[in-house]
Design a protein around this motif. Sequence first.
Motif, PDB file in Angstrom:
ATOM      1  N   MET A   1     -75.520 -18.098 -53.445  1.00 22.54           N
ATOM      2  CA  MET A   1     -74.528 -18.343 -52.385  1.00 22.54           C
ATOM      3  C   MET A   1     -73.492 -19.342 -52.890  1.00 22.54           C
ATOM      4  O   MET A   1     -73.844 -20.432 -53.339  1.00 22.54           O
ATOM      5  N   THR A   5     -69.011 -19.983 -49.053  1.00 23.29           N
ATOM      6  CA  THR A   5     -69.875 -19.332 -48.053  1.00 23.29           C
ATOM      7  C   THR A   5     -70.771 -20.349 -47.370  1.00 23.29           C
ATOM      8  O   THR A   5     -70.969 -20.314 -46.150  1.00 23.29           O
ATOM      9  N   SER A   6     -71.340 -21.266 -48.158  1.00 17.12           N
ATOM     10  CA  SER A   6     -72.203 -22.313 -47.608  1.00 17.12           C
ATOM     11  C   SER A   6     -71.437 -23.189 -46.628  1.00 17.12           C
ATOM     12  O   SER A   6     -71.944 -23.538 -45.558  1.00 17.12           O
ATOM     13  N   SER A   8     -68.769 -22.357 -44.940  1.00  8.28           N
ATOM     14  CA  SER A   8     -68.448 -21.573 -43.738  1.00  8.28           C
ATOM     15  C   SER A   8     -69.633 -21.522 -42.785  1.00  8.28           C
ATOM     16  O   SER A   8     -69.479 -21.623 -41.562  1.00  8.28           O
ATOM     17  N   ARG A   9     -70.826 -21.370 -43.336  1.00  9.69           N
ATOM     18  CA  ARG A   9     -72.026 -21.333 -42.499  1.00  9.69           C
ATOM     19  C   ARG A   9     -72.256 -22.674 -41.806  1.00  9.69           C
ATOM     20  O   ARG A   9     -72.675 -22.715 -40.657  1.00  9.69           O
ATOM     21  N   GLN A  10     -72.004 -23.770 -42.514  1.00 10.80           N
ATOM     22  CA  GLN A  10     -72.166 -25.092 -41.911  1.00 10.80           C
ATOM     23  C   GLN A  10     -71.185 -25.276 -40.756  1.00 10.80           C
ATOM     24  O   GLN A  10     -71.538 -25.819 -39.709  1.00 10.80           O
ATOM     25  N   LEU A  12     -69.969 -22.868 -38.971  1.00 11.23           N
ATOM     26  CA  LEU A  12     -70.439 -21.997 -37.891  1.00 11.23           C
ATOM     27  C   LEU A  12     -71.573 -22.657 -37.120  1.00 11.23           C
ATOM     28  O   LEU A  12     -71.595 -22.649 -35.884  1.00 11.23           O
ATOM     29  N   LYS A  13     -72.534 -23.237 -37.848  1.00 12.72           N
ATOM     30  CA  LYS A  13     -73.655 -23.930 -37.191  1.00 12.72           C
ATOM     31  C   LYS A  13     -73.152 -25.098 -36.358  1.00 12.72           C
ATOM     32  O   LYS A  13     -73.606 -25.321 -35.232  1.00 12.72           O
ATOM     33  N   TYR A  44     -73.606 -31.773 -39.880  1.00 14.28           N
ATOM     34  CA  TYR A  44     -73.313 -30.450 -40.430  1.00 14.28           C
ATOM     35  C   TYR A  44     -72.216 -30.464 -41.503  1.00 14.28           C
ATOM     36  O   TYR A  44     -72.252 -29.654 -42.431  1.00 14.28           O
TER      37      TYR A  44
END
Length: 474
Positions: A1, A5-6, A8-10, A12-13, A44
């Motif tokens: 990953m 991408t990492s 973006s996920r953070q 999102l969370k 986050y």
Amino acid sequence: MNKATSKSRQWLKMGVAMTLYLAFLLWVKSWWGLVVTPFIFDVYITKKIKWQWWKDAEGPTRFIMSWVDAIVFALVAVYFINLFFFQNYVIPSSSLEKSLLTGDYLFVSKVSYGPRIPQTPLTMPLTQHTLPVLDCNSYIAWPHWDYRRVKGLGRVQLNDIVVFNYPSGDTLCSSPRYQAQDFYIMCYAIGEQLWPGHPNPDSLGALKRRDYYAAVYQMGRSYIAENSGEYGDIISRPTDRRENYVKRCVGLPGQTLQIKDRIVYLDGKANKEPDNVQYTYYVTLRQQLPDALLKELGISEEDLVSLHNNGFMPLTGRAAAALRARKDLVADVRLNTDPSGDGIYPHDGNTHWTRDNYGPVWIPKRGESIALTLDNLPVYDRPIRVYEGNDLRVRGGRIYINGKPASRYTFKMDYYWMMGDNRHNSADSRYWGFVPEDHIVGKPIFIWWSSDPDRHGFSGVRWNRLFKFVDDIK
């Protein structure tokens, strides 16, 4: 990953967590909670604070702190969930039998009527008011916030089964000289039978602390003041730290309630009795009742103790008819119509009311007023003076509220009338009066576990009651 991408996920969370948190603040209308948002952002995104610094440690520090972290998280989560959403509650006494049984474990919804913002927010999770081993308060009285309730899914409805804080548990005598028998005698006087191993919700605390107002009505306020060494200090508990009780609401704000020959009337119309309502019956046995019949009719060991000691025991109409039909076992079954008026509310009013013939009494409603007289003042004294915090006095035959003559009073809260389905074996509103809205805790939704205290092992599990909805119990 990859890093993008990492990241973006953070984000999102963080977005999901922030949305849920802001929705919660909007629900409870408590905007001071915004001070926490920078810390959510740091967890986050920025990660400037090392929240789990112990993960880089070695040896026992990492092991111990991992457990501390898990325990603290669990306690905070349980406290938060119990405070705003639901809590578990066990039926410890028989006052609602045979609708709810001793040993029923209830899932109680706080959102049904709206959770209360905690009045004493600093408290140990999973405790009500006392730390069991240390025998000291499990809460810190400061800060203390005024009563406020978050909007819920609905309001208390007629015949709802409701969990609430015990109204008469606000003021207590702290002297340890009162032993268990004092409390047992007091409870028998008002019809709430107790038995070893299955105490009334307030009995554990009452073994060492006696209800101040019960002592006042029995001995007089001046006597207690003059004998402070005997009664100890007078201590108070905040509303949300008092014992939890569960009863059925049989009277709503603004209704006029009267009990005539055991039937509850509201505004002149008979309210439907619960299907499993119980009264006590004098029963004369020819021989011992077989265990199979006891189980079929729901007769407990406590009921048999009552029969042995008093000659009567609580029965549903169906159980009474079934016993009458067993001429081989039972000689006589007769409804207990004794006019018991001991301990009836109001305690300082000469009403001559009894548990089976009570009232009429108007249930206070927020925003509505009532004409005050010396005759009805004992009924409304406690709501006006204790629950709504007024200085109420009578001088020269006149009523004064906060130093001013008063012929009427407008109530600030709604009140409810609560009674147990085991009508001759329930300490309820007939003995301690109205339940204010700020004492309402929640609504039982379903029974998630049920065990018969008279039986052990798998035979003691009431399998047919597991996950049974309380609204289906009429």
